[in-house]
Scaffold this motif. Sequence first.
Motif, PDB file in Angstrom:
ATOM      1  N   ASN A 177       0.456  -1.353  -0.025  1.00  0.00           N
ATOM      2  CA  ASN A 177      -0.173  -0.381   0.147  1.00  0.00           C
ATOM      3  C   ASN A 177       0.765   0.663  -0.056  1.00  0.00           C
ATOM      4  O   ASN A 177       0.486   2.285   0.101  1.00  0.00           O
ATOM      5  CB  ASN A 177      -0.998  -0.038   1.010  1.00  0.00           C
ATOM      6  CG  ASN A 177       0.123   0.451   2.756  1.00  0.00           C
ATOM      7  OD1 ASN A 177       0.685  -0.463   2.524  1.00  0.00           O
ATOM      8  ND2 ASN A 177      -0.927   1.082   3.605  1.00  0.00           N
ATOM      9  N   LYS A 178       2.229   1.688  -0.353  1.00  0.00           N
ATOM     10  CA  LYS A 178       2.849   1.810  -0.223  1.00  0.00           C
ATOM     11  C   LYS A 178       3.702   2.678  -1.916  1.00  0.00           C
ATOM     12  O   LYS A 178       3.406   1.930  -2.621  1.00  0.00           O
ATOM     13  CB  LYS A 178       4.318   2.332   0.696  1.00  0.00           C
ATOM     14  CG  LYS A 178       3.868   1.173   2.375  1.00  0.00           C
ATOM     15  CD  LYS A 178       3.372   2.832   2.792  1.00  0.00           C
ATOM     16  CE  LYS A 178       3.060   2.465   4.549  1.00  0.00           C
ATOM     17  NZ  LYS A 178       2.351   3.537   5.027  1.00  0.00           N
ATOM     18  N   LEU A 273      -4.775   3.348  -2.381  1.00  0.00           N
ATOM     19  CA  LEU A 273      -4.890   2.496  -1.636  1.00  0.00           C
ATOM     20  C   LEU A 273      -4.316   3.588  -0.475  1.00  0.00           C
ATOM     21  O   LEU A 273      -3.540   4.049  -0.484  1.00  0.00           O
ATOM     22  CB  LEU A 273      -4.161   0.724  -1.099  1.00  0.00           C
ATOM     23  CG  LEU A 273      -3.677   0.189  -2.512  1.00  0.00           C
ATOM     24  CD1 LEU A 273      -3.357  -0.782  -2.265  1.00  0.00           C
ATOM     25  CD2 LEU A 273      -5.316  -0.382  -2.391  1.00  0.00           C
ATOM     26  N   SER A 274      -4.911   3.487   0.673  1.00  0.00           N
ATOM     27  CA  SER A 274      -4.343   4.548   2.447  1.00  0.00           C
ATOM     28  C   SER A 274      -3.589   3.318   2.656  1.00  0.00           C
ATOM     29  O   SER A 274      -3.531   2.888   2.849  1.00  0.00           O
ATOM     30  CB  SER A 274      -5.803   4.290   2.762  1.00  0.00           C
ATOM     31  OG  SER A 274      -5.579   4.909   3.949  1.00  0.00           O
ATOM     32  N   ASP A 275      -2.462   4.879   2.807  1.00  0.00           N
ATOM     33  CA  ASP A 275      -1.417   4.667   3.607  1.00  0.00           C
ATOM     34  C   ASP A 275      -1.804   3.952   5.134  1.00  0.00           C
ATOM     35  O   ASP A 275      -1.098   3.381   6.281  1.00  0.00           O
ATOM     36  CB  ASP A 275      -0.805   5.082   3.902  1.00  0.00           C
ATOM     37  CG  ASP A 275       0.131   5.752   2.424  1.00  0.00           C
ATOM     38  OD1 ASP A 275       0.442   5.141   2.047  1.00  0.00           O
ATOM     39  OD2 ASP A 275       0.732   7.278   2.877  1.00  0.00           O
ATOM     40  N   ASN A 276      -2.953   4.598   5.516  1.00  0.00           N
ATOM     41  CA  ASN A 276      -3.603   4.067   7.092  1.00  0.00           C
ATOM     42  C   ASN A 276      -4.518   2.699   7.307  1.00  0.00           C
ATOM     43  O   ASN A 276      -3.805   1.456   7.524  1.00  0.00           O
ATOM     44  CB  ASN A 276      -4.107   5.464   7.689  1.00  0.00           C
ATOM     45  CG  ASN A 276      -2.806   6.706   7.833  1.00  0.00           C
ATOM     46  OD1 ASN A 276      -1.582   6.191   7.770  1.00  0.00           O
ATOM     47  ND2 ASN A 276      -3.303   7.629   6.995  1.00  0.00           N
ATOM     48  N   SER A 277      -5.127   3.100   7.224  1.00  0.00           N
ATOM     49  CA  SER A 277      -6.462   1.977   7.260  1.00  0.00           C
ATOM     50  C   SER A 277      -6.865   1.441   6.276  1.00  0.00           C
ATOM     51  O   SER A 277      -7.427   2.367   4.770  1.00  0.00           O
ATOM     52  CB  SER A 277      -7.118   2.330   8.814  1.00  0.00           C
ATOM     53  OG  SER A 277      -6.887   2.476   8.926  1.00  0.00           O
ATOM     54  N   VAL A 338       8.996   2.847   3.687  1.00  0.00           N
ATOM     55  CA  VAL A 338       9.776   3.375   1.710  1.00  0.00           C
ATOM     56  C   VAL A 338       8.928   2.490   1.670  1.00  0.00           C
ATOM     57  O   VAL A 338       8.506   0.975   2.655  1.00  0.00           O
ATOM     58  CB  VAL A 338      11.246   3.155   1.780  1.00  0.00           C
ATOM     59  CG1 VAL A 338      11.799   2.488   0.267  1.00  0.00           C
ATOM     60  CG2 VAL A 338      11.853   3.986   2.913  1.00  0.00           C
ATOM     61  N   ALA A 339       8.553   1.954   0.698  1.00  0.00           N
ATOM     62  CA  ALA A 339       7.843   0.499   0.186  1.00  0.00           C
ATOM     63  C   ALA A 339       8.737  -0.597  -0.397  1.00  0.00           C
ATOM     64  O   ALA A 339       8.717  -1.364  -1.262  1.00  0.00           O
ATOM     65  CB  ALA A 339       7.289   0.880  -1.210  1.00  0.00           C
ATOM     66  N   GLN A 340       9.582  -0.869   1.144  1.00  0.00           N
ATOM     67  CA  GLN A 340       9.982  -2.231   0.953  1.00  0.00           C
ATOM     68  C   GLN A 340      10.086  -3.420   1.578  1.00  0.00           C
ATOM     69  O   GLN A 340      10.196  -4.461   1.433  1.00  0.00           O
ATOM     70  CB  GLN A 340      11.659  -1.919   1.695  1.00  0.00           C
ATOM     71  CG  GLN A 340      12.184  -1.294   0.453  1.00  0.00           C
ATOM     72  CD  GLN A 340      13.301  -0.349   1.009  1.00  0.00           C
ATOM     73  OE1 GLN A 340      13.743  -0.342   2.677  1.00  0.00           O
ATOM     74  NE2 GLN A 340      14.418  -0.158   0.552  1.00  0.00           N
ATOM     75  N   LYS A 341       8.467  -3.036   2.450  1.00  0.00           N
ATOM     76  CA  LYS A 341       8.168  -4.085   2.914  1.00  0.00           C
ATOM     77  C   LYS A 341       6.433  -4.023   3.075  1.00  0.00           C
ATOM     78  O   LYS A 341       6.247  -2.833   2.423  1.00  0.00           O
ATOM     79  CB  LYS A 341       7.819  -3.462   4.451  1.00  0.00           C
ATOM     80  CG  LYS A 341       9.130  -4.290   4.668  1.00  0.00           C
ATOM     81  CD  LYS A 341       9.315  -4.117   6.318  1.00  0.00           C
ATOM     82  CE  LYS A 341      11.006  -4.565   6.561  1.00  0.00           C
ATOM     83  NZ  LYS A 341      11.448  -5.546   7.106  1.00  0.00           N
ATOM     84  N   SER A 342       5.935  -4.668   2.908  1.00  0.00           N
ATOM     85  CA  SER A 342       3.971  -4.807   2.534  1.00  0.00           C
ATOM     86  C   SER A 342       3.974  -6.503   3.187  1.00  0.00           C
ATOM     87  O   SER A 342       4.445  -6.953   3.944  1.00  0.00           O
ATOM     88  CB  SER A 342       4.704  -6.123   0.654  1.00  0.00           C
ATOM     89  OG  SER A 342       5.415  -7.230   0.548  1.00  0.00           O
ATOM     90  N   PHE A 343       2.433  -6.285   3.532  1.00  0.00           N
ATOM     91  CA  PHE A 343       1.552  -7.618   3.839  1.00  0.00           C
ATOM     92  C   PHE A 343       1.310  -8.983   3.273  1.00  0.00           C
ATOM     93  O   PHE A 343       1.265  -8.710   1.752  1.00  0.00           O
ATOM     94  CB  PHE A 343      -0.172  -7.059   3.966  1.00  0.00           C
ATOM     95  CG  PHE A 343      -0.324  -5.932   5.002  1.00  0.00           C
ATOM     96  CD1 PHE A 343      -0.479  -6.402   6.299  1.00  0.00           C
ATOM     97  CD2 PHE A 343      -0.846  -4.836   4.515  1.00  0.00           C
ATOM     98  CE1 PHE A 343      -0.454  -4.788   7.168  1.00  0.00           C
ATOM     99  CE2 PHE A 343      -0.806  -3.732   4.691  1.00  0.00           C
ATOM    100  CZ  PHE A 343      -1.122  -3.544   5.951  1.00  0.00           C
ATOM    101  N   CYS A 344       2.079  -9.843   3.331  1.00  0.00           N
ATOM    102  CA  CYS A 344       2.254 -11.019   3.070  1.00  0.00           C
ATOM    103  C   CYS A 344       0.984 -12.460   3.793  1.00  0.00           C
ATOM    104  O   CYS A 344       1.082 -12.033   4.736  1.00  0.00           O
ATOM    105  CB  CYS A 344       3.445 -11.637   2.972  1.00  0.00           C
ATOM    106  SG  CYS A 344       4.767 -10.307   2.020  1.00  0.00           S
ATOM    107  N   ARG A 345       0.248 -13.162   2.632  1.00  0.00           N
ATOM    108  CA  ARG A 345       0.120 -13.845   3.244  1.00  0.00           C
ATOM    109  C   ARG A 345       0.849 -15.580   3.362  1.00  0.00           C
ATOM    110  O   ARG A 345       1.519 -16.286   2.986  1.00  0.00           O
ATOM    111  CB  ARG A 345      -1.033 -14.315   1.839  1.00  0.00           C
ATOM    112  CG  ARG A 345      -1.855 -15.351   3.021  1.00  0.00           C
ATOM    113  CD  ARG A 345      -3.354 -15.420   1.960  1.00  0.00           C
ATOM    114  NE  ARG A 345      -4.178 -16.561   2.124  1.00  0.00           N
ATOM    115  CZ  ARG A 345      -5.543 -16.780   2.655  1.00  0.00           C
ATOM    116  NH1 ARG A 345      -6.083 -15.576   2.417  1.00  0.00           N
ATOM    117  NH2 ARG A 345      -5.595 -17.475   3.372  1.00  0.00           N
TER     118      ARG A 345
END
Length: 386
Positions: A177-178, A273-277, A338-345
């Motif tokens: 989302n970043k 996509l929101s940076d927050n919620s 910074v967009a180096q991490k993400s939500f992963c399943r």
Amino acid sequence: MKKFFSGKWGSFFILLIQTVVLVSVTVLCVVPVSCKVSEEGILFVGGDYVSPVLENVCVLDEKTVEMYFSERVNLKSFVVSERIPEVSDSSEHSETLELSPSIKAAAGEYGKIAADFSVSEDGCVITYSALENYEIGKDYEIFGTVEDKAGNSLTFCVPFTGFNSHLPKLVMTEVQNKYKKYKEDAYRCEFVELLALTSGNLSGLELVSAVDGESKKYVFPPLTVEAGEVFIVHLRSAGSGCVTEDEDLNESTAPHSGKNVRDLWADNSKARLSDNSDIIVIRNSVDGSLLDAFMYAVEGAPEWEKNLLAMAIQVADSGIYEDISVSEVELNTGLGSVAQKSFCREDAKELQTRALAGEFSEDMAEYPVKRLPENWMVKNVSPGTL
């Protein structure tokens, strides 16, 4: 008589007559009436001058389209045809007596489709039945004219898309989302990675964010995916190398492109996509059902904001999340700026193994897949790698 009208009573009656005339003219202007000439003079009668209203259009299956009208109608004429790019949607109109390109296409001059029709008992629903199946994801239109019992007519040109009866089962496996500039002419943009549990065609599916809203949703192309296939929807095209891939799965070279997996790029250069919620869903546009959902919120948020609550309730109704309270969804922590991490399943690889083994079916009882609290983690971004 002349003396009477010259007095104060005469002025009163003149004023009264003027008032009556003005009121009569006003009423005649606003009340729908018609007139006819009789031997005695002009006779005013009431009339219906409101055209029928097309209230809804529904694509039922591979051959059938229904139209719902506000009142009983008679179908005077119709034609079903293909929508021709840059012809059917052309705003250009001829300056001669010739039909414009858009009307020619709608009138069936291009790609006319053989079809029959039937009318419901109450006369409010018209069903169009093609003799052969419409092509999945292909654009068509119905051009026609109806009349109500008073002779008021409505001419319409309604677009629709070939029905998709072979939808795949999908789950989201990574969400970024970043957004951040990576280097010159290269940007790390928002994306959603997906896994196909079964084979099927993506036509009719859409990716929607509660914060972005309906106007900014991503509509999937009529693309066939195979069970176990991973693909990525990039929600922003920025910089070079943002190429939607067809056969060459390594043609896209922009940051966050997946290696040996299909990259799909939205025709959009604005934030997504929101940076927050936010709440993200994969939705069937035909019946509104949800294939999958992902919800995240900032730590400490007391409750969903008003623009998110309605979609949260839909997610709860789908059964994907049992608890939709903000405190129970994925926490938006550890992602950094910074967009180096993400939500992963976490169970993505396991789901892919089962999909490749053919364990999932089109009528699988355990779908949509229920979210478990331990399913999602914040990790290093890894598009295309489960």
